[in-house]
Design an enzyme around this catalytic site. Sequence first.
Site, PDB file in Angstrom:
ATOM      1  N   THR A 135       0.802  -1.223   0.000  1.00  0.00           N
ATOM      2  CA  THR A 135       0.000   0.000   0.000  1.00  0.00           C
ATOM      3  C   THR A 135       0.835   1.273   0.000  1.00  0.00           C
ATOM      4  O   THR A 135       0.432   2.269  -0.583  1.00  0.00           O
ATOM      5  CB  THR A 135      -0.972   0.023   1.197  1.00  0.00           C
ATOM      6  OG1 THR A 135      -0.231  -0.138   2.394  1.00  0.00           O
ATOM      7  CG2 THR A 135      -2.010  -1.064   1.082  1.00  0.00           C
ATOM      8  N   CYS A 136       1.982   1.260   0.632  1.00  0.00           N
ATOM      9  CA  CYS A 136       2.814   2.469   0.672  1.00  0.00           C
ATOM     10  C   CYS A 136       3.340   2.840  -0.706  1.00  0.00           C
ATOM     11  O   CYS A 136       3.696   3.992  -0.952  1.00  0.00           O
ATOM     12  CB  CYS A 136       3.991   2.292   1.634  1.00  0.00           C
ATOM     13  SG  CYS A 136       3.482   2.158   3.348  1.00  0.00           S
TER      14      CYS A 136
END
Length: 177
Positions: A164-165
């Site tokens: 997700t980052c």
Amino acid sequence: MAFDESFTTTDSSGATVELIPGGTEVKVTYESALQYAELIETARLNECTEAYKCMRKGMSAIIPIDLLNLFSWKQVETLVCGAPDIDIDILMENTDYEGCAAGDQHIRFFWEVLREFSPKERSLFLKFVWGRSRLPAGKNFRHMKITRYNPSGNVDNYMPISHTCFFTIDLPAYTNK
């Protein structure tokens, strides 16, 4: 004739607010009922005035208030939060590939399945892969990256992996949808 009410109300935080000085001791009567209703309306409509002032001040640090007044609340919501539905074509335009290509069979499967998703499912997918439920407004945002995931064994037995980052999904080369 008196009602079982006094000149108080409960605000949105649950606190009791006196509508007039000593309001807890003043009972509402038939004759004072209209005044009571008007005071409640005024109290409830103005209880968040300070919070609104703070939000307005914060927003004015980003965009001049005179320009902000040109937009409806819905337009501001879209600009700040993104569109509620995810445009797959825009997402495709903003996708890079590593170890695979847009024409690969499993990538075509991926986009077909994403198009078949309901708006809620697309939002949940975006949350899985990027940690947010909406795409930013417009077409200029960080590109999603799809990388080929090469697990040992039958690829159809593996789930995709998200980062997700980095707005990245590792996608096995599935043999079917």
